[in-house]
Design a protein around this motif. Sequence first.
Motif, PDB file in Angstrom:
ATOM      1  N   LEU A  38      -5.611  10.621 -13.733  1.00 10.43           N
ATOM      2  CA  LEU A  38      -4.619   9.806 -13.064  1.00 10.43           C
ATOM      3  C   LEU A  38      -3.441  10.699 -12.696  1.00 10.43           C
ATOM      4  N   GLY A  39      -3.096  10.705 -11.403  1.00 11.72           N
ATOM      5  CA  GLY A  39      -1.979  11.538 -10.969  1.00 11.72           C
ATOM      6  C   GLY A  39      -0.659  11.039 -11.512  1.00 11.72           C
ATOM      7  N   SER A  40       0.364  11.846 -11.386  1.00 15.31           N
ATOM      8  CA  SER A  40       1.645  11.497 -12.006  1.00 15.31           C
ATOM      9  C   SER A  40       2.311  10.303 -11.318  1.00 15.31           C
ATOM     10  N   THR A  41       2.170  10.204 -10.012  1.00 11.91           N
ATOM     11  CA  THR A  41       2.766   9.051  -9.316  1.00 11.91           C
ATOM     12  C   THR A  41       2.070   7.776  -9.770  1.00 11.91           C
ATOM     13  N   ALA A  42       0.742   7.811  -9.747  1.00  9.36           N
ATOM     14  CA  ALA A  42      -0.033   6.633 -10.147  1.00  9.36           C
ATOM     15  C   ALA A  42       0.322   6.235 -11.580  1.00  9.36           C
ATOM     16  N   ASN A  43       0.379   7.204 -12.450  1.00  9.25           N
ATOM     17  CA  ASN A  43       0.674   6.945 -13.859  1.00  9.25           C
ATOM     18  C   ASN A  43       2.050   6.296 -14.024  1.00  9.25           C
ATOM     19  N   LEU A  86       0.851  -1.191   0.000  1.00  9.71           N
ATOM     20  CA  LEU A  86       0.000   0.000   0.000  1.00  9.71           C
ATOM     21  C   LEU A  86       0.886   1.240   0.000  1.00  9.71           C
ATOM     22  N   ALA A  87       0.684   2.123  -0.985  1.00 10.27           N
ATOM     23  CA  ALA A  87       1.447   3.381  -1.049  1.00 10.27           C
ATOM     24  C   ALA A  87       0.546   4.503  -0.528  1.00 10.27           C
ATOM     25  N   ILE A  88       1.042   5.181   0.485  1.00 13.00           N
ATOM     26  CA  ILE A  88       0.170   6.138   1.167  1.00 13.00           C
ATOM     27  C   ILE A  88       0.812   7.537   1.176  1.00 13.00           C
ATOM     28  N   ASP A  89       0.028   8.562   0.883  1.00 15.65           N
ATOM     29  CA  ASP A  89       0.590   9.918   0.885  1.00 15.65           C
ATOM     30  C   ASP A  89      -0.106  10.854   1.880  1.00 15.65           C
ATOM     31  N   HIS A 140       5.576   4.954   2.688  1.00 11.57           N
ATOM     32  CA  HIS A 140       5.387   6.392   2.505  1.00 11.57           C
ATOM     33  C   HIS A 140       6.731   6.975   2.091  1.00 11.57           C
ATOM     34  N   VAL A 141       6.722   7.744   1.010  1.00 15.64           N
ATOM     35  CA  VAL A 141       7.968   8.329   0.521  1.00 15.64           C
ATOM     36  C   VAL A 141       8.026   9.799   0.947  1.00 15.64           C
ATOM     37  N   LEU A 142       9.123  10.136   1.597  1.00 19.51           N
ATOM     38  CA  LEU A 142       9.312  11.511   2.070  1.00 19.51           C
ATOM     39  C   LEU A 142       9.840  12.341   0.913  1.00 19.51           C
ATOM     40  N   LEU A 144      -2.583   1.928  -4.799  1.00 19.70           N
ATOM     41  CA  LEU A 144      -2.438   3.372  -4.547  1.00 19.70           C
ATOM     42  C   LEU A 144      -3.707   4.085  -4.982  1.00 19.70           C
ATOM     43  N   GLY A 145      -3.770   5.377  -4.683  1.00 18.35           N
ATOM     44  CA  GLY A 145      -4.914   6.157  -5.115  1.00 18.35           C
ATOM     45  C   GLY A 145      -4.727   6.616  -6.550  1.00 18.35           C
ATOM     46  N   SER A 146      -5.828   6.870  -7.256  1.00  9.94           N
ATOM     47  CA  SER A 146      -5.706   7.333  -8.646  1.00  9.94           C
ATOM     48  C   SER A 146      -5.093   8.733  -8.696  1.00  9.94           C
ATOM     49  N   HIS A 147      -5.228   9.463  -7.639  1.00  9.25           N
ATOM     50  CA  HIS A 147      -4.498  10.722  -7.499  1.00  9.25           C
ATOM     51  C   HIS A 147      -4.311  10.992  -6.011  1.00  9.25           C
ATOM     52  N   GLY A 148      -3.487  11.984  -5.708  1.00  9.99           N
ATOM     53  CA  GLY A 148      -3.191  12.270  -4.308  1.00  9.99           C
ATOM     54  C   GLY A 148      -2.957  13.746  -4.129  1.00  9.99           C
ATOM     55  N   ARG A 149      -1.909  14.044  -3.403  1.00  4.55           N
ATOM     56  CA  ARG A 149      -1.623  15.468  -3.135  1.00  4.55           C
ATOM     57  C   ARG A 149      -1.329  16.222  -4.413  1.00  4.55           C
TER      58      ARG A 149
END
Length: 147
Positions: free
Chosen positions: A124-129, A9-12, A39-41, A112-117
């Motif tokens: 689709l957010g850039s991380t997800a993509n 699980l990737a969490i932001d 979680h990535v800082l 992960l979420g389809s988008h985040g912060r």
Amino acid sequence: MSDYRHILLAIDYSAHSDYVANKAKALADRYQAKFSIIHVLDNIPMPDTNYGSVIPINEDTGYELLEIEKNKLIELSKRLEIDDDNQWLVWGVPNQEIVACATQQKVDLIILGSHGRHGLALLLGSTANSVLHHAPCDVLAVRLLDN
Ligand code: AMP
């Protein structure tokens, strides 16, 4: 389809994190899979430590900002019943570190979420993509309609 054996699980900590986390927990329970969290800082300065980019979960780092981030991860992990050994707090670029962790830990499903912060609603957010394109395994992007 075979069962998933290791779910990451990737969490932001964006507004829908709990929603994504609950879905991941339900799937991990259903498949009786090993359950890990990352979680990535990427938005606090990296202090001059002896650690590499992976922050030890069970040690006091002596850095206030880091301890705050660590405790958020520990707190959420406790609720999701994720073992200490499966909690990853890492410095770096989120998409790269999520893919690297999934590869190293032999994960077979990233959630992960389809988008985040950084993402926009409905897109689709850039991380997800990026994770979708580079992951070594299946990826579940939980559809989030607004942020
Ligand atoms: P984004 O593509 O940046 O809008 O984020 C999409 C999803 O990627 C989020 O809902 C999280 O699940 C995950 N994500 C984004 N940033 C991070 C981060 N710093 N650490 C871990 N997961 C992240």
